[in-house]
Design a protein around this motif. Structure first.
Motif, short mmCIF file in Angstrom:
data_model
loop_
_atom_site.label_atom_id
_atom_site.label_comp_id
_atom_site.label_asym_id
_atom_site.label_seq_id
_atom_site.Cartn_x
_atom_site.Cartn_y
_atom_site.Cartn_z
N PHE A 1 36.55 47.44 -106.27
CA PHE A 1 36.39 48.17 -105.02
C PHE A 1 36.04 47.21 -103.88
N LYS A 2 36.42 47.62 -102.69
CA LYS A 2 36.08 46.87 -101.48
C LYS A 2 35.67 47.85 -100.39
N VAL A 3 34.99 47.33 -99.39
CA VAL A 3 34.62 48.16 -98.25
C VAL A 3 34.98 47.38 -96.98
N SER A 4 35.63 48.07 -96.04
CA SER A 4 36.06 47.44 -94.78
C SER A 4 35.35 48.08 -93.61
N ILE A 5 34.85 47.23 -92.71
CA ILE A 5 34.29 47.70 -91.45
C ILE A 5 35.38 47.51 -90.41
N VAL A 6 35.81 48.60 -89.78
CA VAL A 6 36.93 48.55 -88.84
C VAL A 6 36.45 48.99 -87.45
N ILE A 7 36.63 48.10 -86.47
CA ILE A 7 36.28 48.39 -85.08
C ILE A 7 37.57 48.70 -84.33
N SER A 8 37.66 49.88 -83.75
CA SER A 8 38.83 50.26 -82.95
C SER A 8 38.47 50.20 -81.48
N PHE A 9 39.25 49.44 -80.70
CA PHE A 9 39.01 49.32 -79.27
C PHE A 9 39.90 50.29 -78.50
N GLN A 10 39.40 50.72 -77.35
CA GLN A 10 40.17 51.63 -76.52
C GLN A 10 41.40 50.92 -75.98
N SER A 11 42.57 51.51 -76.27
CA SER A 11 43.83 50.90 -75.84
C SER A 11 44.90 51.98 -75.76
N GLU A 12 45.72 51.88 -74.74
CA GLU A 12 46.84 52.82 -74.61
C GLU A 12 47.82 52.64 -75.76
N LEU A 13 47.91 51.41 -76.28
CA LEU A 13 48.83 51.13 -77.37
C LEU A 13 48.46 51.88 -78.65
N SER A 14 47.16 52.04 -78.89
CA SER A 14 46.70 52.72 -80.11
C SER A 14 47.11 54.19 -80.13
N LYS A 15 47.27 54.80 -78.96
CA LYS A 15 47.65 56.22 -78.89
C LYS A 15 49.08 56.44 -79.38
N LEU A 16 49.87 55.38 -79.39
CA LEU A 16 51.25 55.50 -79.85
C LEU A 16 51.37 55.36 -81.36
N HIS A 17 50.28 54.95 -82.01
CA HIS A 17 50.30 54.73 -83.46
C HIS A 17 49.13 55.46 -84.12
N LYS A 18 49.01 56.74 -83.86
CA LYS A 18 47.89 57.51 -84.39
C LYS A 18 47.92 57.61 -85.91
N LYS A 19 49.11 57.56 -86.51
CA LYS A 19 49.22 57.73 -87.96
C LYS A 19 49.38 56.40 -88.69
N SER A 20 49.00 55.32 -88.04
CA SER A 20 49.14 54.01 -88.67
C SER A 20 48.15 53.84 -89.82
N ASP A 21 48.53 53.04 -90.79
CA ASP A 21 47.68 52.77 -91.95
C ASP A 21 46.45 51.99 -91.51
N PRO A 22 45.24 52.51 -91.76
CA PRO A 22 44.02 51.81 -91.30
C PRO A 22 43.80 50.46 -91.99
N ARG A 23 44.49 50.22 -93.12
CA ARG A 23 44.34 48.94 -93.79
C ARG A 23 45.17 47.85 -93.12
N THR A 24 46.13 48.26 -92.30
CA THR A 24 47.04 47.30 -91.66
C THR A 24 46.41 46.76 -90.38
N PRO A 25 46.26 45.46 -90.25
CA PRO A 25 45.70 44.90 -89.02
C PRO A 25 46.57 45.23 -87.82
N ARG A 26 45.95 45.70 -86.75
CA ARG A 26 46.67 46.04 -85.52
C ARG A 26 46.07 45.27 -84.35
N LEU A 27 46.80 45.24 -83.25
CA LEU A 27 46.36 44.48 -82.07
C LEU A 27 45.03 44.99 -81.51
N TRP A 28 44.74 46.28 -81.70
CA TRP A 28 43.53 46.88 -81.11
C TRP A 28 42.40 47.06 -82.15
N LEU A 29 42.57 46.47 -83.33
CA LEU A 29 41.57 46.60 -84.39
C LEU A 29 40.94 45.25 -84.73
#
Length: 319
Positions: free
Chosen positions: A278-306
Protein backbone atom coordinates in the motif's frame (compact mmCIF):
# COMPACT_ATOMS: atom_id res chain seq x y z
CA UNK A 1 -43.17 -21.41 -5.32
CA UNK A 2 -39.81 -23.18 -5.59
CA UNK A 3 -37.62 -24.48 -2.79
CA UNK A 4 -35.13 -21.91 -1.52
CA UNK A 5 -31.96 -22.48 0.47
CA UNK A 6 -29.73 -19.99 2.31
CA UNK A 7 -26.80 -19.87 4.72
CA UNK A 8 -27.23 -17.92 7.95
CA UNK A 9 -24.09 -17.44 10.06
CA UNK A 10 -24.02 -16.91 13.81
CA UNK A 11 -22.17 -13.60 13.40
CA UNK A 12 -23.91 -10.90 11.41
CA UNK A 13 -20.57 -9.44 10.24
CA UNK A 14 -19.37 -12.94 9.18
CA UNK A 15 -15.84 -12.23 10.52
CA UNK A 16 -13.99 -15.30 11.81
CA UNK A 17 -10.44 -16.42 12.59
CA UNK A 18 -9.11 -19.71 11.14
CA UNK A 19 -9.03 -21.49 14.51
CA UNK A 20 -12.54 -20.37 15.52
CA UNK A 21 -15.63 -22.52 14.83
CA UNK A 22 -17.80 -21.13 12.06
CA UNK A 23 -21.35 -21.73 13.20
CA UNK A 24 -24.72 -21.08 11.68
CA UNK A 25 -27.83 -22.56 10.14
CA UNK A 26 -28.84 -23.85 6.74
CA UNK A 27 -32.32 -22.40 6.13
CA UNK A 28 -34.54 -24.35 3.72
CA UNK A 29 -37.93 -23.02 2.65
CA UNK A 30 -39.98 -25.52 0.68
CA UNK A 31 -43.67 -25.56 -0.32
CA UNK A 32 -43.74 -29.35 0.05
CA UNK A 33 -41.66 -32.11 1.59
CA UNK A 34 -38.66 -33.24 -0.46
CA UNK A 35 -36.37 -36.24 -0.36
CA UNK A 36 -32.59 -35.83 -0.52
CA UNK A 37 -29.39 -37.84 -0.56
CA UNK A 38 -27.54 -35.83 2.04
CA UNK A 39 -26.70 -32.22 2.92
CA UNK A 40 -23.03 -31.27 2.59
CA UNK A 41 -21.23 -28.10 3.57
CA UNK A 42 -17.90 -27.21 1.98
CA UNK A 43 -15.47 -24.31 2.29
CA UNK A 44 -13.03 -23.17 -0.36
CA UNK A 45 -10.41 -20.57 0.45
CA UNK A 46 -8.14 -19.39 -2.32
CA UNK A 47 -5.95 -16.61 -3.64
CA UNK A 48 -7.20 -15.72 -7.11
CA UNK A 49 -4.60 -14.07 -9.33
CA UNK A 50 -5.64 -12.33 -12.51
CA UNK A 51 -3.40 -10.42 -14.88
CA UNK A 52 -5.32 -8.10 -17.15
CA UNK A 53 -4.29 -7.82 -20.79
CA UNK A 54 -2.00 -4.88 -21.37
CA UNK A 55 -1.29 -4.37 -17.66
CA UNK A 56 2.24 -3.08 -17.15
CA UNK A 57 3.04 -3.91 -20.75
CA UNK A 58 2.21 -7.62 -20.44
CA UNK A 59 0.96 -9.11 -23.69
CA UNK A 60 -2.58 -10.46 -23.72
CA UNK A 61 -1.46 -14.07 -24.04
CA UNK A 62 -0.63 -13.89 -20.34
CA UNK A 63 -4.21 -12.96 -19.47
CA UNK A 64 -5.84 -15.34 -17.00
CA UNK A 65 -3.13 -18.02 -17.05
CA UNK A 66 -2.27 -17.77 -13.34
CA UNK A 67 -3.74 -20.65 -11.35
CA UNK A 68 -5.48 -19.92 -8.04
CA UNK A 69 -3.57 -20.73 -4.87
CA UNK A 70 -5.66 -23.03 -2.66
CA UNK A 71 -5.62 -22.17 1.05
CA UNK A 72 -8.29 -24.55 2.33
CA UNK A 73 -10.68 -26.98 0.69
CA UNK A 74 -12.73 -29.22 2.96
CA UNK A 75 -16.22 -30.64 3.16
CA UNK A 76 -18.44 -32.16 5.87
CA UNK A 77 -21.78 -33.99 5.86
CA UNK A 78 -24.27 -31.97 7.86
CA UNK A 79 -27.19 -34.39 7.46
CA UNK A 80 -27.47 -37.90 5.94
CA UNK A 81 -30.08 -38.96 3.37
CA UNK A 82 -33.66 -38.36 4.39
CA UNK A 83 -36.62 -36.02 3.98
CA UNK A 84 -37.16 -32.32 4.55
CA UNK A 85 -40.66 -31.29 5.55
CA UNK A 86 -42.67 -28.46 4.03
CA UNK A 87 -42.32 -24.94 5.39
CA UNK A 88 -39.10 -23.59 6.91
CA UNK A 89 -36.43 -26.00 8.12
CA UNK A 90 -33.25 -24.91 9.90
CA UNK A 91 -30.27 -27.25 10.03
CA UNK A 92 -27.43 -26.13 12.36
CA UNK A 93 -23.78 -26.57 11.34
CA UNK A 94 -20.29 -26.08 12.78
CA UNK A 95 -17.02 -26.09 10.87
CA UNK A 96 -13.48 -25.06 11.82
CA UNK A 97 -11.29 -23.77 9.01
CA UNK A 98 -8.07 -24.88 10.68
CA UNK A 99 -8.04 -27.61 13.32
CA UNK A 100 -5.30 -27.69 15.96
CA UNK A 101 -2.35 -29.63 14.60
CA UNK A 102 -3.85 -29.76 11.13
CA UNK A 103 -1.39 -28.91 8.37
CA UNK A 104 -2.89 -26.34 6.03
CA UNK A 105 -2.23 -26.21 2.30
CA UNK A 106 -1.17 -22.58 2.50
CA UNK A 107 -0.95 -19.74 4.97
CA UNK A 108 -4.35 -18.32 5.92
CA UNK A 109 -4.16 -14.91 4.30
CA UNK A 110 -6.78 -12.35 5.30
CA UNK A 111 -9.79 -11.69 3.08
CA UNK A 112 -8.95 -9.09 0.45
CA UNK A 113 -10.78 -7.81 -2.64
CA UNK A 114 -8.27 -6.26 -5.03
CA UNK A 115 -7.96 -5.57 -8.72
CA UNK A 116 -5.61 -8.41 -9.66
CA UNK A 117 -5.40 -10.27 -6.33
CA UNK A 118 -8.50 -11.53 -4.55
CA UNK A 119 -8.47 -13.64 -1.36
CA UNK A 120 -11.84 -15.24 -0.60
CA UNK A 121 -13.30 -17.89 1.68
CA UNK A 122 -16.58 -19.26 0.28
CA UNK A 123 -18.98 -21.57 2.12
CA UNK A 124 -21.25 -23.66 -0.09
CA UNK A 125 -24.14 -25.89 0.96
CA UNK A 126 -25.33 -28.62 -1.43
CA UNK A 127 -28.45 -30.75 -1.12
CA UNK A 128 -28.18 -33.75 -3.48
CA UNK A 129 -31.54 -34.86 -4.91
CA UNK A 130 -30.62 -37.56 -7.39
CA UNK A 131 -30.63 -37.63 -11.19
CA UNK A 132 -34.23 -36.54 -11.70
CA UNK A 133 -33.99 -33.34 -9.68
CA UNK A 134 -31.59 -30.43 -9.73
CA UNK A 135 -29.38 -30.17 -6.65
CA UNK A 136 -30.06 -27.26 -4.33
CA UNK A 137 -27.11 -25.07 -3.39
CA UNK A 138 -26.19 -21.68 -1.91
CA UNK A 139 -22.84 -19.93 -1.47
CA UNK A 140 -21.80 -17.15 0.89
CA UNK A 141 -18.48 -15.54 1.72
CA UNK A 142 -17.06 -15.22 5.23
CA UNK A 143 -14.43 -12.67 6.19
CA UNK A 144 -11.28 -14.25 7.59
CA UNK A 145 -8.84 -12.35 9.80
CA UNK A 146 -5.51 -13.49 11.26
CA UNK A 147 -5.44 -15.76 14.31
CA UNK A 148 -4.71 -13.98 17.57
CA UNK A 149 -1.47 -15.95 17.97
CA UNK A 150 -0.20 -14.40 14.72
CA UNK A 151 -1.05 -10.81 15.64
CA UNK A 152 1.28 -8.10 16.83
CA UNK A 153 0.92 -6.83 20.37
CA UNK A 154 -0.65 -3.39 20.59
CA UNK A 155 0.25 -0.65 20.28
CA UNK A 156 2.12 -0.29 17.02
CA UNK A 157 5.08 2.02 17.47
CA UNK A 158 4.20 5.18 15.54
CA UNK A 159 6.53 5.62 12.59
CA UNK A 160 5.95 9.13 11.29
CA UNK A 161 7.47 10.08 7.95
CA UNK A 162 8.29 13.75 7.54
CA UNK A 163 7.56 15.13 4.07
CA UNK A 164 7.78 18.41 2.25
CA UNK A 165 6.31 19.31 -1.11
CA UNK A 166 7.77 22.15 -3.18
CA UNK A 167 8.14 22.99 -6.86
CA UNK A 168 11.62 21.43 -6.72
CA UNK A 169 10.41 18.02 -5.46
CA UNK A 170 8.09 17.49 -8.42
CA UNK A 171 9.26 15.23 -11.24
CA UNK A 172 6.56 16.36 -13.66
CA UNK A 173 6.00 19.74 -15.38
CA UNK A 174 4.02 22.41 -13.53
CA UNK A 175 2.12 25.42 -14.80
CA UNK A 176 4.56 28.37 -15.25
CA UNK A 177 2.79 30.50 -12.63
CA UNK A 178 2.99 27.68 -10.06
CA UNK A 179 6.65 26.92 -10.73
CA UNK A 180 7.80 30.56 -10.80
CA UNK A 181 5.72 31.66 -7.82
CA UNK A 182 6.72 28.69 -5.68
CA UNK A 183 5.03 26.85 -2.82
CA UNK A 184 6.01 24.83 0.24
CA UNK A 185 3.84 22.29 2.04
CA UNK A 186 5.27 20.32 4.98
CA UNK A 187 3.89 17.66 7.29
CA UNK A 188 4.23 14.21 8.77
CA UNK A 189 2.23 11.02 8.45
CA UNK A 190 2.23 7.51 9.93
CA UNK A 191 3.73 4.94 7.55
CA UNK A 192 3.26 1.91 9.83
CA UNK A 193 -0.41 1.61 10.73
CA UNK A 194 -2.70 -0.90 12.41
CA UNK A 195 -5.80 -1.83 10.40
CA UNK A 196 -7.85 -0.97 13.47
CA UNK A 197 -6.53 2.60 13.54
CA UNK A 198 -6.76 5.49 11.09
CA UNK A 199 -3.83 6.87 9.15
CA UNK A 200 -2.93 9.98 11.11
CA UNK A 201 -0.67 12.97 10.71
CA UNK A 202 -0.67 16.67 10.01
CA UNK A 203 0.00 19.07 7.17
CA UNK A 204 0.87 22.78 6.90
CA UNK A 205 0.80 25.06 3.86
CA UNK A 206 3.68 27.40 4.56
CA UNK A 207 3.68 29.38 1.31
CA UNK A 208 1.90 29.27 -2.05
CA UNK A 209 1.84 32.00 -4.66
CA UNK A 210 -1.08 30.35 -6.49
CA UNK A 211 -4.32 29.72 -4.52
CA UNK A 212 -5.02 26.10 -3.59
CA UNK A 213 -8.31 24.50 -4.58
CA UNK A 214 -8.06 21.18 -2.71
CA UNK A 215 -5.77 18.94 -0.65
CA UNK A 216 -6.51 15.21 -0.86
CA UNK A 217 -5.07 11.99 0.54
CA UNK A 218 -5.15 9.06 -1.91
CA UNK A 219 -4.90 5.52 -0.56
CA UNK A 220 -3.30 3.22 -3.16
CA UNK A 221 -2.82 -0.53 -3.36
CA UNK A 222 0.09 -2.09 -5.24
CA UNK A 223 -0.56 -5.66 -6.38
CA UNK A 224 2.28 -7.72 -7.85
CA UNK A 225 2.05 -11.18 -9.45
CA UNK A 226 4.96 -13.41 -10.41
CA UNK A 227 4.53 -14.79 -13.93
CA UNK A 228 7.41 -17.02 -14.90
CA UNK A 229 10.46 -14.80 -14.64
CA UNK A 230 8.44 -11.61 -14.84
CA UNK A 231 6.75 -9.61 -12.06
CA UNK A 232 3.58 -7.81 -13.11
CA UNK A 233 2.69 -4.85 -10.89
CA UNK A 234 -0.44 -2.72 -10.95
CA UNK A 235 -1.24 0.28 -8.77
CA UNK A 236 -4.88 1.25 -8.24
CA UNK A 237 -6.74 3.85 -6.23
CA UNK A 238 -8.71 2.58 -3.22
CA UNK A 239 -10.19 5.76 -1.81
CA UNK A 240 -9.77 9.54 -1.66
CA UNK A 241 -10.08 11.60 1.52
CA UNK A 242 -10.25 15.38 1.21
CA UNK A 243 -8.61 17.23 4.10
CA UNK A 244 -8.96 20.78 2.75
CA UNK A 245 -11.38 22.46 0.34
CA UNK A 246 -10.37 25.80 -1.11
CA UNK A 247 -7.39 28.02 -0.40
CA UNK A 248 -6.26 27.29 3.15
CA UNK A 249 -4.70 29.73 5.61
CA UNK A 250 -0.92 29.76 5.56
CA UNK A 251 0.95 28.21 8.50
CA UNK A 252 -2.25 26.58 9.78
CA UNK A 253 -1.76 22.94 10.86
CA UNK A 254 -4.36 20.66 9.27
CA UNK A 255 -5.01 17.18 10.75
CA UNK A 256 -4.76 14.08 8.57
CA UNK A 257 -7.26 11.36 9.53
CA UNK A 258 -7.99 8.54 7.07
CA UNK A 259 -10.14 5.53 8.02
CA UNK A 260 -9.14 2.29 6.26
CA UNK A 261 -11.84 0.35 4.33
CA UNK A 262 -12.04 -3.26 5.57
CA UNK A 263 -12.41 -5.40 2.44
CA UNK A 264 -10.14 -3.25 0.28
CA UNK A 265 -7.21 -3.41 2.70
CA UNK A 266 -5.39 -6.19 4.56
CA UNK A 267 -2.04 -6.69 6.27
CA UNK A 268 0.77 -6.08 3.81
CA UNK A 269 1.65 -9.41 2.17
CA UNK A 270 4.99 -10.44 0.65
CA UNK A 271 4.45 -14.00 -0.57
CA UNK A 272 6.36 -15.87 -3.28
CA UNK A 273 3.78 -15.81 -6.12
CA UNK A 274 2.25 -12.44 -5.20
CA UNK A 275 2.45 -9.41 -2.94
CA UNK A 276 0.01 -6.79 -1.69
CA UNK A 277 1.45 -3.43 -0.69
CA UNK A 278 0.00 0.00 0.00
CA UNK A 279 0.97 3.61 -0.55
CA UNK A 280 -0.47 6.97 0.40
CA UNK A 281 -0.26 10.11 -1.77
CA UNK A 282 -0.66 13.70 -0.67
CA UNK A 283 -2.05 15.64 -3.65
CA UNK A 284 -2.20 19.46 -3.77
CA UNK A 285 -4.53 20.86 -6.43
CA UNK A 286 -3.98 24.49 -7.44
CA UNK A 287 -6.67 26.76 -8.82
CA UNK A 288 -6.41 26.72 -12.61
CA UNK A 289 -8.74 27.15 -15.54
CA UNK A 290 -7.01 24.18 -17.14
CA UNK A 291 -8.08 21.83 -14.34
CA UNK A 292 -11.77 22.55 -15.07
CA UNK A 293 -11.34 20.93 -18.47
CA UNK A 294 -10.12 17.66 -16.93
CA UNK A 295 -12.52 17.04 -14.06
CA UNK A 296 -12.53 13.26 -14.63
CA UNK A 297 -8.76 12.87 -14.88
CA UNK A 298 -7.06 10.07 -12.97
CA UNK A 299 -5.78 11.53 -9.65
CA UNK A 300 -2.72 9.25 -9.83
CA UNK A 301 -1.61 10.90 -13.08
CA UNK A 302 0.65 13.94 -12.59
CA UNK A 303 -0.93 17.06 -14.07
CA UNK A 304 0.30 20.61 -14.64
CA UNK A 305 -1.87 21.95 -11.78
CA UNK A 306 -1.06 19.17 -9.27
CA UNK A 307 1.79 18.71 -6.79
CA UNK A 308 2.14 15.41 -4.99
CA UNK A 309 4.22 13.27 -2.67
CA UNK A 310 3.83 9.48 -2.31
CA UNK A 311 4.87 7.53 0.80
CA UNK A 312 5.01 3.75 1.38
CA UNK A 313 2.47 2.44 3.90
CA UNK A 314 2.80 -0.81 5.84
CA UNK A 315 -0.44 -2.19 7.28
CA UNK A 316 -0.53 -4.70 10.13
CA UNK A 317 -3.24 -6.26 12.27
CA UNK A 318 -2.88 -5.92 16.02
CA UNK A 319 -4.66 -7.54 18.94
Amino acid sequence: MSTKIALKFSRSNRIYRPSEPVEGKIVIKSPSSISHYGIRLSVNGSVNLQVRGGSAGVIETFYGVVKPITIVNKSIEVKPSGKIGSGTTEVPFTMVLKQNGEKSLERFYETFHGTDVSIQYLFTVDIARGYLYKSLSATMEVIVESDKADLLERPVSPEMAIFYITQDTQRHPLLPEIKSGGFRVTGRMSTLCSLLDPISGELTVETSAVPISSIDIHLLRVESILMGEKIVTETSLIQTTQIADGDVCRNLTLPIYVILPRLLTCPSVFAGPFSIEFKVSIVISFQSELSKLHKKSDPRTPRLWLAMETLPLELVRTR
